[in-house]
Design a protein around this motif. Structure first.
Motif, PDB file in Angstrom:
ATOM      1  N   UNK A 155       0.862  -1.175   0.000  1.00 19.91           N
ATOM      2  CA  UNK A 155       0.000   0.000   0.000  1.00 19.91           C
ATOM      3  C   UNK A 155       0.903   1.230   0.000  1.00 19.91           C
ATOM      4  N   UNK A 156       0.692   2.107  -0.964  1.00 19.69           N
ATOM      5  CA  UNK A 156       1.488   3.325  -1.103  1.00 19.69           C
ATOM      6  C   UNK A 156       0.787   4.469  -0.370  1.00 19.69           C
ATOM      7  N   UNK A 157       1.508   5.107   0.557  1.00 18.11           N
ATOM      8  CA  UNK A 157       0.946   6.217   1.322  1.00 18.11           C
ATOM      9  C   UNK A 157       1.966   7.346   1.431  1.00 18.11           C
ATOM     10  N   UNK A 158       1.494   8.484   1.877  1.00 21.02           N
ATOM     11  CA  UNK A 158       2.356   9.610   2.197  1.00 21.02           C
ATOM     12  C   UNK A 158       2.946   9.347   3.582  1.00 21.02           C
ATOM     13  N   UNK A 159       4.241   9.489   3.716  1.00 24.07           N
ATOM     14  CA  UNK A 159       4.910   9.195   4.986  1.00 24.07           C
ATOM     15  C   UNK A 159       4.387  10.054   6.136  1.00 24.07           C
ATOM     16  N   UNK A 160       4.090  11.308   5.881  1.00 17.19           N
ATOM     17  CA  UNK A 160       3.550  12.184   6.928  1.00 17.19           C
ATOM     18  C   UNK A 160       2.180  11.692   7.396  1.00 17.19           C
ATOM     19  N   UNK A 161       1.374  11.229   6.443  1.00 16.81           N
ATOM     20  CA  UNK A 161       0.055  10.695   6.787  1.00 16.81           C
ATOM     21  C   UNK A 161       0.196   9.429   7.631  1.00 16.81           C
ATOM     22  N   UNK A 162       1.146   8.582   7.252  1.00 15.64           N
ATOM     23  CA  UNK A 162       1.370   7.336   7.992  1.00 15.64           C
ATOM     24  C   UNK A 162       1.806   7.634   9.425  1.00 15.64           C
ATOM     25  N   UNK A 163       2.691   8.601   9.585  1.00 14.53           N
ATOM     26  CA  UNK A 163       3.147   8.989  10.918  1.00 14.53           C
ATOM     27  C   UNK A 163       1.989   9.521  11.754  1.00 14.53           C
TER      28      UNK A 163
END
Length: 70
Positions: A19-27
Motif C-alpha cells: 500500500x502506497x501512502x504519504x509518509x507524513x500521513x502514515x506517521x
C-alpha cells in the motif's frame, strides 16, 4: 505524494499486499492516533482496512461478511 510503501500480510491467507501512502500521513496515523479515514482519504476502504487489521478484502468477505452463501 505517496512516498512510503507499507507491506501488510493477511493473517488469514498470508498474502502480502503493498500500500502506497504519504509518509507524513502514515506517521499521523501510526504515532499520533489520527483515524485512518482522516489520514488516508485517498485510499480505498479496503486499503485502509488492510493497514488497520492486515486482513485482505477477499478474506474479509469470507470471514466477516453477513451475506449468506449458497
Amino acid at each position: 505524494r505517496k512516498d512510503l510503501t507499507v507491506i501488510t500480510d493477511c493473517p488469514f491467507c498470508g498474502q502480502a499486499h503493498k500500500i502506497e501512502v504519504n509518509e507524513e500521513d502514515y506517521t499521523a496515523w501510526a504515532l499520533e492516533g489520527v483515524y485512518a479515514q482522516v489520514a488516508f482519504p485517498y485510499l480505498s476502504a479496503d486499503e485502509r482496512e488492510m493497514l488497520i487489521s492486515g486482513v485482505c478484502p477477499e478474506c474479509w468477505k469470507k470471514n466477516f461478511s453477513l451475506e449468506e452463501e449458497d
